[in-house]
Write an enzyme that holds these catalytic residues in place. Sequence first.
Site, short mmCIF file in Angstrom:
data_model
loop_
_atom_site.label_atom_id
_atom_site.label_comp_id
_atom_site.label_asym_id
_atom_site.label_seq_id
_atom_site.Cartn_x
_atom_site.Cartn_y
_atom_site.Cartn_z
N GLU A 77 -80.52 24.01 45.42
CA GLU A 77 -79.33 23.82 44.60
C GLU A 77 -78.10 24.53 45.15
O GLU A 77 -76.98 24.04 45.02
CB GLU A 77 -79.61 24.28 43.16
CG GLU A 77 -80.55 23.38 42.38
CD GLU A 77 -82.02 23.59 42.73
OE1 GLU A 77 -82.34 24.58 43.43
OE2 GLU A 77 -82.85 22.76 42.32
N PHE A 102 -80.92 24.42 36.55
CA PHE A 102 -80.81 24.80 37.96
C PHE A 102 -79.37 25.04 38.37
O PHE A 102 -79.07 25.95 39.15
CB PHE A 102 -81.44 23.72 38.84
CG PHE A 102 -82.89 23.45 38.54
CD1 PHE A 102 -83.70 24.41 37.95
CD2 PHE A 102 -83.45 22.22 38.86
CE1 PHE A 102 -85.03 24.15 37.68
CE2 PHE A 102 -84.79 21.96 38.58
CZ PHE A 102 -85.58 22.93 37.99
N ARG A 185 -80.07 11.04 30.23
CA ARG A 185 -80.50 10.10 31.27
C ARG A 185 -81.58 9.16 30.74
O ARG A 185 -82.05 9.30 29.62
CB ARG A 185 -81.03 10.87 32.48
CG ARG A 185 -82.24 11.74 32.18
CD ARG A 185 -83.07 12.02 33.41
NE ARG A 185 -83.49 10.80 34.07
CZ ARG A 185 -84.60 10.12 33.74
NH1 ARG A 185 -85.37 10.52 32.76
NH2 ARG A 185 -84.92 9.01 34.40
#
Length: 332
Positions: A77, A102, A185
Amino acid sequence: MTTSTATKPRLTTSAMIASIAAEGQPTRPAPFGHALAALAEQRQDIVGLTADLAKYTDLHIFAKAHPERFYQMGMAEQLLMSAAAGLAREGCVPFATTYAVFASRRAYDFICMAIAEENLNVKIVCGLPGLTTGYGPSHQATDDLAIFRAMPNLMVIDPCDALEIEQAVPAIAAHQGPVYMRLLRGNVPLVLDRYDYRFQLGKAQVVRPGRDVLVVSTGLMTMRALEAAEALAADGVDVSVLHVPTIKPLDEATILAEARKPGRLVVAAENHSLIGGLGEAVATTLLRNGVTPTFRQIALPDAFLDAGALPTLHDRYGISTTAVCQQIKGWL
């Protein structure tokens, strides 16, 4: 007679169910991925990056449509954010996707130093915000709004549904500067189309008027607030819902104008810890301006949350439609 286990139907579990859509609720698949792919047809400067999570942030739709502008950075990340910063310096408009935990925890310093301090044109779009996964504290981003609200130069967006995600994508791309957007999502509920809603960057909007209660909400909690308002109407409780998709900068003028209307309980509702999110931002705004209605919060507790099935967890932690109704009734 004993039945052989080989002939028994295999039982399945919903312990890690990830959908927030109710049974039979209208949804749209991967609204972010489709909206970004469509935008990239018009704008050659749009690029997409992810840290091994294209499928789980719906960026795979963009990757399939524009493979030459898609970058898979692997499980790194910090590298993801640094690469996005570099692409922005070269004139691209990078959309960097990962999970919210993250971005806010692992990559915080890189976002702060490489992107926000330099005010670069990077759009950070992150899945699994708040309590939208049953996988426990390692994946539940219950503190991301608190973390990113405190970062200078960074705009913070929390859309409600598929329609708003589709409308927000070109809007944040047109905004000059870094943006953090929470992402719903997969098959995302479609809610706001019933209210003739149009997303406006930086603006809060009254989606539903009401005389008894004002719910100031963001993200999926606007969906919950609208559902609760319909249910409470049967009990004679008239609920107004003020949707606040832009957490930072906060539309203080609209919030104050609505909160000043007399005789209404004001409730802030968010899919985030009660510490550091929309509720505290609204409360601070009210106090600073001498507006003092009866004020309550619907939010996640200051705790590491359990793993399990989302419907169970939403009831347990007070963000299901039923729980919202019960809390509002109890305060009236």
